[in-house]
Scaffold this motif. Sequence first.
Motif, short mmCIF file in Angstrom:
data_model
loop_
_atom_site.label_atom_id
_atom_site.label_comp_id
_atom_site.label_asym_id
_atom_site.label_seq_id
_atom_site.Cartn_x
_atom_site.Cartn_y
_atom_site.Cartn_z
N LEU A 54 5.04 -3.91 -3.08
CA LEU A 54 5.75 -2.61 -2.71
C LEU A 54 4.76 -1.49 -3.21
N ASP A 55 4.63 -1.64 -4.47
CA ASP A 55 3.62 -0.46 -5.27
C ASP A 55 2.34 -0.56 -4.72
N ARG A 56 1.75 -1.49 -4.55
CA ARG A 56 0.36 -1.69 -4.02
C ARG A 56 0.48 -0.81 -2.58
N ARG A 57 1.32 -1.36 -1.82
CA ARG A 57 1.28 -0.90 -0.45
C ARG A 57 1.52 0.62 -0.36
N LEU A 58 2.53 1.11 -1.14
CA LEU A 58 2.76 2.54 -1.13
C LEU A 58 1.69 3.38 -1.58
N SER A 59 1.23 2.77 -2.89
CA SER A 59 0.03 3.59 -3.31
C SER A 59 -1.29 3.76 -2.28
N GLU A 60 -1.48 2.55 -1.63
CA GLU A 60 -2.47 2.68 -0.59
C GLU A 60 -2.03 3.76 0.44
#
Length: 72
Positions: A54-60
């Motif tokens: 979730l962190d990675r996808r939201l940051s992207e």
Amino acid sequence: MPALLTDASRLDAHRSFWDFVASRPDEEKWELIEGRFVMQAQPSIDHQIIAGNLDRRLSEGLERIGSDRVVL
């Protein structure tokens, strides 16, 4: 299930809480909830993987739209 201590922990809870936490191993994380000492549950591997995804996808997504916001 969180670990609970007895009702004796209700006496002068804030001061005795920090004394109690100081006496516990560093890897144990405790909270004071409604005058009771409660050990925090450790996140599972699945939880850590999902949170990381979730962190990675939201940051992207934020980066893609040019937002200056950050994911915490």
